[in-house]
Write an enzyme that holds these catalytic residues in place. Sequence first.
Site, PDB file in Angstrom:
ATOM      1  N   ASP A  91       0.852  -1.171   0.000  1.00  8.04           N
ATOM      2  CA  ASP A  91       0.000   0.000   0.000  1.00  8.04           C
ATOM      3  C   ASP A  91       0.897   1.233   0.000  1.00  8.04           C
ATOM      4  O   ASP A  91       1.675   1.453   0.923  1.00  8.04           O
ATOM      5  CB  ASP A  91      -0.882  -0.031   1.249  1.00  8.04           C
ATOM      6  CG  ASP A  91      -1.773   1.172   1.324  1.00  8.04           C
ATOM      7  OD1 ASP A  91      -2.468   1.433   0.339  1.00  8.04           O
ATOM      8  OD2 ASP A  91      -1.747   1.865   2.343  1.00  8.04           O
ATOM      9  N   THR A 139      -3.130   5.226  -3.963  1.00  6.41           N
ATOM     10  CA  THR A 139      -2.053   5.985  -3.327  1.00  6.41           C
ATOM     11  C   THR A 139      -0.719   5.717  -4.012  1.00  6.41           C
ATOM     12  O   THR A 139       0.144   6.587  -4.040  1.00  6.41           O
ATOM     13  CB  THR A 139      -1.933   5.606  -1.852  1.00  6.41           C
ATOM     14  OG1 THR A 139      -1.924   4.197  -1.760  1.00  6.41           O
ATOM     15  CG2 THR A 139      -3.090   6.144  -1.072  1.00  6.41           C
ATOM     16  N   THR A 140      -0.558   4.515  -4.554  1.00  6.00           N
ATOM     17  CA  THR A 140       0.681   4.227  -5.270  1.00  6.00           C
ATOM     18  C   THR A 140       0.673   4.950  -6.613  1.00  6.00           C
ATOM     19  O   THR A 140       1.648   5.600  -6.986  1.00  6.00           O
ATOM     20  CB  THR A 140       0.831   2.723  -5.515  1.00  6.00           C
ATOM     21  OG1 THR A 140       0.504   2.037  -4.325  1.00  6.00           O
ATOM     22  CG2 THR A 140       2.217   2.387  -5.941  1.00  6.00           C
ATOM     23  N   ASP A 161      -8.950   0.006   1.984  1.00  4.27           N
ATOM     24  CA  ASP A 161      -8.991   0.453   0.596  1.00  4.27           C
ATOM     25  C   ASP A 161     -10.285   0.018  -0.073  1.00  4.27           C
ATOM     26  O   ASP A 161     -10.929   0.803  -0.766  1.00  4.27           O
ATOM     27  CB  ASP A 161      -7.796  -0.129  -0.181  1.00  4.27           C
ATOM     28  CG  ASP A 161      -6.516   0.609   0.148  1.00  4.27           C
ATOM     29  OD1 ASP A 161      -6.556   1.450   1.062  1.00  4.27           O
ATOM     30  OD2 ASP A 161      -5.490   0.348  -0.500  1.00  4.27           O
TER      31      ASP A 161
END
Lengths: 535, 527
Positions: free
Chosen positions: A69, A102-103, A400
């Site tokens: 994550d 988020t990545t 998520d």
Amino acid sequence: MALAFDEYGRPFIILKEQEQKSRLRGLDAQKANISAGRAVARILRTSLGPKGMDKMLQSPDGDVIITNDGATILEQMDVDNQIGKLMVELSRSQDYEIGDGTTGVVVMAGALLEQAEKLLERGIHPIRVAEGYEMASRIAVDHLERISHKFDFSDADIEPLVQTCMTTLSSKMVTRCKRTLAEIAVKAVLAVADLERKDVNLDLIKVEGKVGGKLEDTELVYGIVVDKDMSHPQMPKRIEDAKIAILTCPFEPPKPKTKHKVDIDTVEKFQTLRQQEQKYFDDMVQQCKDAGATLVICQWGFDDEANHLLMHRNLPAVRWVGGVELELIAIATGGRIVPRFQELTPEKLGRAGLVREKSFGTTKDRMLYIEQCANSRAVTIFIRGGNKMMIEETKRSIHDALCVARNLIRNNSIVYGGGSAEISCSIAIEAAADRHPGVEQYAIRAFADALDSIPLALSENSGLQPIDTLAEVKSQQIKENNPYYGIDCNDVGTNNMQEQNVFETLIGKQQQIMLATQVVKMILKIDDVITPADY
Amino acid sequence: MAVERLFKDEATEEKGERARMASYVGAMAIADLVKTTLGPKGMDKILQSTGRGHNVTVTNDGATILKSLHIDNPAAKVLVDISKVQDDEVGDGTTSVVVLAGELLREAEKLTMAKIHPMTIIAGFRMAAECAQKALLQKAMDNKQDPEKFKSDLMKIAMTTLSSKILSQDKEYFAQLAVDAVMRLKGSTNLESIQIIKKAGGSLRDSFLDEGFILDKKIGIGQPKRIENAKILVANTAMDTDKVKIYGARVRVDSMARVAQIEGAEKEKMKEKVQKIIAHGINCFVNRQLIYNYPEELFADAGILAIEHADFDGIERLALVTGGDIASTFDNPESVKLGHCKLIEEIMIGEDRLIHFSGVEMGQACTIVLRGASSHMLDEAERSLHDALCVLSQTVNDSRVLLGGGWPEMVMAKEVDELARRTPGKRSHAIEAFSRALQSIPTIIADNAGLDSAELISQLRAEHHKERTNAGIDVISGGVGDMEKLGISESFKVKQAVLLSATEAAEMILRVDEIITCAPRRREDRM
């Protein structure tokens, strides 16, 4: 170092303790910043996509975290560089706002910086680059809106939602049971969602983990699970139709806040004081009883005597329940949190159909399940897993998935994943660039190239030939004028993402592009970095 | 242009191949460490603590060994973690799980050397693990319906578990002990009601199972040493001076006489309390807290046995065993449930005097008294017995049983091998590797016993190629033997947990391509 001299040739001191600070200016500063940003993005690049790898992080205390994550990696990474910190902030804000991608946002920002560096070398002014990026991002966001789909689901038909959550979970360690977890996440979100207002309060979903068992044992509890047990080992382990008194006052003699002294100077006083004390405990329990409570949940501890009295009067009780949990219990059971015994009335009690204590494994861990609550809006996802790391990772993955489901309920537009949206945007921007007069044209084109880096990274991580694959998909998109072609990461055999059922939310994607652009603009505008030297 | 300082000082970063190597090496080192303790002829380890006194522990329990290690390698920590969880959840197989995970990684290392992507390896491992689990499920036997057979299954499992421990000399004896104890629980997994008391002296053979409850306390002086038909009040109350709990209270006096009066009142109060307690009609009083001399004297006068300072566990267990409440106030004797037992007496074990409660109401609880030559021996015996008890209590709930001696591994390996042959693509390499890792467990067992493992394993494999075979390694005779005849059994639940958690751990380590170590937190110098 900037130095100014007066008319006698003596230097002025402009910055305080100037000589102890290192300073970078102009193009050098920009280049240093860009390379720092890219370094952060490079770390995350391999974690992108369903076949992305994990990172192992060792915290300052020696604990090990294994995750892919993006937000978690960056947060734990202990970044010292200023620009690195900006990137960390970037992924965090994506995490807060959207909870997923988020990545992707960091990889995107890294790619934009990389392209910007080339433009700077050509002598294009950073502000022009920034403006070009801004324009391009607007085009991209509009284009996304155009290619997006409305996405239909209802309470009865949760399948589309489950599919979306599965896409999110497929890139995590828990892919093994993504189906189960996705269903849990969707059910949990629907349980707390307000479909009228299109709002979901994720606070009502409690994610609790306990080491042991299998990942498959993870369950959704329509109620609250509290990691506590009854205050007295001999209290009943199962209460049906519980009326719950939720207290924030301890079962102890009161401690008035005003300073006072009770002086004991005679035997009589000593005895009256003793009786008073006993009366306190008696009264407290009596008041709970009078209100009709069959279970007491208290934020504070119990005195031994009070504990026994509770046991004695057949009033099961739970002590040391945390504030957040207490609130959740209050919401779920429809009770009121009562700060004083005197204010306890029957209306303020919460109701639950079943309260039970459940024990796990060979150690004496017990947890309290409060189920069939009057107001079943609060739910708990109870995670089991092989070890602590697994549980933490599952928690993050579930978070998520929850966020994705929530976003879909808020706004049910979707775009297709697998890099298809990025490729489609890239094509659109490329086309728009040519029509744009001025230097910005170059920046817009660079933006299109940067967007390509996401499908590139995806195919690279999946073990495909990155450039070949991208070129193929791109030409396919243009030829068939179909924005749903993406990278076939899982080797399914088709690269039409609509058939593969790989979606992402529209707002998530838009947010990604906007946030990445903003941060890159900010970094580009920096032309002077002043850092205090190390001591 | 390389960025000079992205991380804080002392933080390190390892990438790609290097990171993977670091975790393989770490994990394999841990696996190799505990490898030699596997199986009935496994060796023990001596652990010396760094703490004060440099205590020494001799053990071959995987979880205990790993728990005491100070490990810096993050991948190794993952393995330590899984063995801990295995210990918590099923109690046994703590070594096997680490060894299997280590072997899986060893195979994975070879595959990565051959340029197979870790993700492909993971996919293969997953398929293999699923297939192996299915194979186990098919072969598991369930004798729940037949109590006689079930009991003998339990007996076999206990013996198999104990055979690799220090108790192996008297395994039959201890297996009987453990089975008896677990059968008393009647299906609950709450091992708390089995109390283990260790007393140095005597030999392991002198250990016994007691159906009552033994409290490691002395009886107060001048109080009866033997009570029949005891009525017990279990309490948690202060029997020193009852403090006034009202905040801000303090004693303020102006003369000595007053002090004396208040002291008198205090004494009176105590006496009252004791009277109240006596009014319950009891003849034994057990308190968790201290009992001062004065109340003790009062109790002695009333002919009541008073036991002070029973620890918390002791109290709870005693309440459980005798069926009484734990009381803290004594105003209404009619509603307090008293505990009952037929006989309380002081017994001698070795040189220590203990209090023995026999003929208790609840039949569940029991006490196992372990005797042994030294405290190390006793500690190890306790751990072994704990393992056996855990496994048994789990088996009572999930009564499926497998044969032991490497039989389940061979069965799984065979199925997995077949799967590999059916699977097209690179994944089949990983599946094959999984089967090799499974086979390495019997190999290690044989190696540890000083047998010719290569020869044995090939024989075993040939045996297993036939339909329905019970062949496994017979460590005692040093050949391939029929496990059913030899009576070597293992619990299905343990094996399944070993398989699943080892695969999970291996997968977790394989997925890592970068290790970032933060700078260690600075500790304040408190010297």
